[in-house]
Design an enzyme around this catalytic site. Sequence first.
Site, PDB file in Angstrom:
ATOM      1  N   CYS A  24     -17.974   5.717 -11.256  1.00 58.48           N
ATOM      2  CA  CYS A  24     -18.332   4.311 -11.078  1.00 58.48           C
ATOM      3  C   CYS A  24     -19.016   4.204  -9.725  1.00 58.48           C
ATOM      4  O   CYS A  24     -19.628   5.151  -9.247  1.00 58.48           O
ATOM      5  CB  CYS A  24     -17.105   3.404 -11.196  1.00 58.48           C
ATOM      6  SG  CYS A  24     -15.854   3.696  -9.936  1.00 58.48           S
ATOM      7  N   VAL A  25     -18.890   3.080  -9.050  1.00 54.08           N
ATOM      8  CA  VAL A  25     -19.614   2.879  -7.803  1.00 54.08           C
ATOM      9  C   VAL A  25     -19.106   3.778  -6.693  1.00 54.08           C
ATOM     10  O   VAL A  25     -19.887   4.297  -5.893  1.00 54.08           O
ATOM     11  CB  VAL A  25     -19.508   1.396  -7.363  1.00 54.08           C
ATOM     12  CG1 VAL A  25     -20.221   1.184  -6.035  1.00 54.08           C
ATOM     13  CG2 VAL A  25     -20.131   0.501  -8.417  1.00 54.08           C
TER      14      VAL A  25
END
Length: 521
Positions: free
Chosen positions: A463-464
């Site tokens: 993810c981020v």
Amino acid sequence: MSKGKKTNFWNFFQMLGKTFMFPIALLSISGMMLGIGAGFTDPNMIGMIPFLGNKYVNLFLQLMTSLGLFAFSNLGALFAMAIPLGLLKKEKEIGAFSALVGFIAMHLGTNFYLNQAGLLVPAEDMAINGQAMIMGIQSYNTSVLGGIITGLIIYAIHDKVTNFKMPESLGFYSGARLVPIVSLLLMGAVGLIVPIVWPPVLHGFQTVGSWISSSGPIGYFAYAAAERITIPFGLNHLVTSTFRFTPIGGSAVIGGQEYFGTLNMFMAYVENNQIIPLDLAGKMEQGKLMIQYGLAGAALAIYRTAKPEKRKAIKGLLISGVLTVIIGGISEPIEFLFLFISPALFAFHTVMNGLGNMILPYLGVHMGFTGDLIQFLTFGVLRGTETGWPMAVAVAALYFVIYYSVFKWAIVKFNIKTPGREDEDIEIGNNGGSDFNGLSTYKGQQMIAALGGRDNIVSLDNCVTRLRLGLKDVSKINESAIKQAGGIAVVKLNDNAIQVIVGTKVYALRKQMDKVLDGAI
């Protein structure tokens, strides 16, 4: 529910939260463009800076405003496409295309029902009747929920449809080509059901949103605290997206049009150069701005309490984390430095987030969406002191002092093993964990070895700020080696799933790991 089913259910919702980052990333840039364009075309701003009144400058700013509105005008379609794009393992582009087809078909089906039932209302009455123009189609304003439902349905049917065996005479339409066709027919049928189920659902959402608004400071506190509590599990985006883009966040008629969700309402106020009301300010996560500077104070406390010989090693890690949270609004790189070694400090952090969100509106801070420094300048400073940004600066400075004092006291008092205080001699490296400047292939190889080798890795995603891994055996990982390879912390979800917190360069690291796992290196 068995343990295996619980794990799959949990992993699915983590992945769903990740898919929301596709439209959210676009929204952040669109919001900045909208804020700058609307702010600099405001007559008061032009009065202060006459240059902004230049014909061509003004036209450019108007164009920026229009482009900024793109994402907010097409949220449902963006979320519909993002879900299969993020969840499908293969033929992602077919899934995204099919979701767009299905989203349009759903609203065409709803429009057909409303038209046949005589329920379409004139343009001036659409807002009060929950209707809107969706991609040129008059339909019920299901907002992002319509997009999410569409995306989930397309994701659910994709593999079944592509594996469906067609007669040889219809072979051209088999496989991936069949998915958008089925999406058109299926979602058109779903659209016929929407006018039956949506009105009571809308009423229920509005009731929840009204409770939060009418609960005043209690509701504002609860919302911010819930968003922070879900950070360790990677589900915070599900919380914020629900409030930002659906009727749970409330609704308002602005400029003759009804808007659902806190962010949609906020952007409408910005477009009309209006200051947001108190009840909306309390649901705009303004407390995040406070904890950003609070976390900077926490980082300083971690540095000052580290062993003198280890301060140089952790300096890069802390500076990178502070810049990430203040400039980019991403708090995980610092939060995961203390989350797992001191849940009490994270509980304090959660309460401070809730308090910030709760008290700021009553101190006259109505800036709204200020998740990072650019947004603070755009939606706070550039829109004038009426937003209350000077008070926000004062409270942020107070948060810095409070966090520094509390963290320093707690770390020393309870001998908390924050970075630089570990008993074992763990090297963090010159790049400071979350900063992979000059990322080399070796980093990917080193991380794979720390995870028990390529044979131990079942799945790899990101993810981020974190790697998401499925492993054959979690006990084979070496957490010290993971930190040496750039990890900040390890989240063990179960015996076969972990997350490795890395920071904003996680994507570059994952690509290096992909090359190693695919045998390209």
